[in-house]
Design an enzyme around this catalytic site. Structure first.
Site, PDB file in Angstrom:
ATOM      1  N   ASN A  47       1.040  -1.147   0.068  1.00  0.00           N
ATOM      2  CA  ASN A  47      -0.018   0.079   0.170  1.00  0.00           C
ATOM      3  C   ASN A  47       0.965   1.142  -0.045  1.00  0.00           C
ATOM      4  OD1 ASN A  47      -1.645   2.223   1.310  1.00  0.00           O
ATOM      5  ND2 ASN A  47      -2.987   0.706   1.379  1.00  0.00           N
ATOM      6  N   HIS A  58      -3.256   0.178  -3.451  1.00  0.00           N
ATOM      7  CA  HIS A  58      -3.444  -0.700  -2.564  1.00  0.00           C
ATOM      8  C   HIS A  58      -2.055  -1.622  -2.752  1.00  0.00           C
ATOM      9  CE1 HIS A  58      -7.549   0.329  -0.960  1.00  0.00           C
ATOM     10  NE2 HIS A  58      -6.869   1.322  -1.176  1.00  0.00           N
ATOM     11  N   GLU A  60      -2.343  -4.913  -3.449  1.00  0.00           N
ATOM     12  CA  GLU A  60      -2.527  -5.781  -4.899  1.00  0.00           C
ATOM     13  C   GLU A  60      -2.425  -4.803  -6.047  1.00  0.00           C
ATOM     14  OE1 GLU A  60      -5.869  -6.826  -1.562  1.00  0.00           O
ATOM     15  OE2 GLU A  60      -4.760  -4.970  -2.251  1.00  0.00           O
ATOM     16  N   CYS A  85     -10.232  -5.164  -1.276  1.00  0.00           N
ATOM     17  CA  CYS A  85     -11.391  -4.229  -1.222  1.00  0.00           C
ATOM     18  C   CYS A  85     -12.065  -4.637  -2.533  1.00  0.00           C
ATOM     19  CB  CYS A  85     -10.798  -2.954  -0.938  1.00  0.00           C
ATOM     20  SG  CYS A  85      -9.916  -2.238  -2.288  1.00  0.00           S
ATOM     21  N   CYS A  88      -9.699  -3.605  -5.602  1.00  0.00           N
ATOM     22  CA  CYS A  88      -8.932  -4.513  -5.841  1.00  0.00           C
ATOM     23  C   CYS A  88      -9.461  -5.711  -6.319  1.00  0.00           C
ATOM     24  CB  CYS A  88      -8.087  -4.955  -4.813  1.00  0.00           C
ATOM     25  SG  CYS A  88      -6.861  -3.288  -4.119  1.00  0.00           S
TER      26      CYS A  88
END
Length: 176
Positions: A47, A58, A60, A85, A88
């Site tokens: 992140n 983020h 990912e 989230c 992502c």
């Protein structure tokens, strides 16, 4: 389900990235994208809300960005320290990533994104903290971060629910 040594190893790598982000003053979420056939790491990251001032980087997203251009990601596994989230999860679905391994679902607000991914055919593997030292560490790291920096946690998740948005509006209500 037995814990795979490969999954544990890649989750440990993602956890180290989460620790790096935390040490830099950021949100402790890390991710690693791995080629399933060779086991090669294609991209990794953490992140970067604080570090780059960018709310969409983020863990990912950082791993996918680091992997760069690929013809596709259809034979990859994404390891992430925290349940994705919706941003992502949508990206995982968009790029056809077939397998996601998650270290921490305890600090997520619901299982909604897990259901979203599974409904699209993604194999979602949640490591059990009792069986996986890396998963246990992921849960504890985020738990302490949420206690220490609730403001940053909320900012990273979009500032909380928008009271002006109506959840689960029915089609008939939308036509009215």
């Amino acid at each position: 389900m037995s814990l795979s040594a490969i999954d544990e190893s890649h989750m440990q790598a993602a956890f180290r990235l989460a620790l790096k982000s935390r040490a830099e003053g950021g949100c402790p979420i890390g991710a690693v994208l791995v080629d399933q056939a060779s086991g090669a790491v294609l991209g990794q990251g953490h992140n970067a809300l604080v570090q780059e001032g960018n709310p969409i980087v983020h863990g990912e997203m950082a791993a996918l960005r680091a992997a760069g251009r690929l013809p596709n990601r259809h034979r990859t596994t994404l390891y992430t320290t925290l349940q994705p989230c919706f941003m992502c999860a949508g990206t995982i679905a968009q790029f056809g990533i077939p397998r996601v391994v998650i270290g921490d679902v305890e600090n997520a607000s619901s299982d909604e994104t897990l259901r979203f991914l599974r409904a699209r055919g993604v194999e979602v593997v949640v490591l059990e903290p009792a069986d996986s030292p890396a998963a246990h560490a992921c849960v504890e790291l985020v738990k302490s971060f949420r206690t220490d920096r609730p403001d940053l946690w909320l900012e990273d998740w979009g500032g909380g629910p928008n009271p002006a948005l109506v959840p689960h509006a029915s089609a008939s209500a939308l036509r009215a």
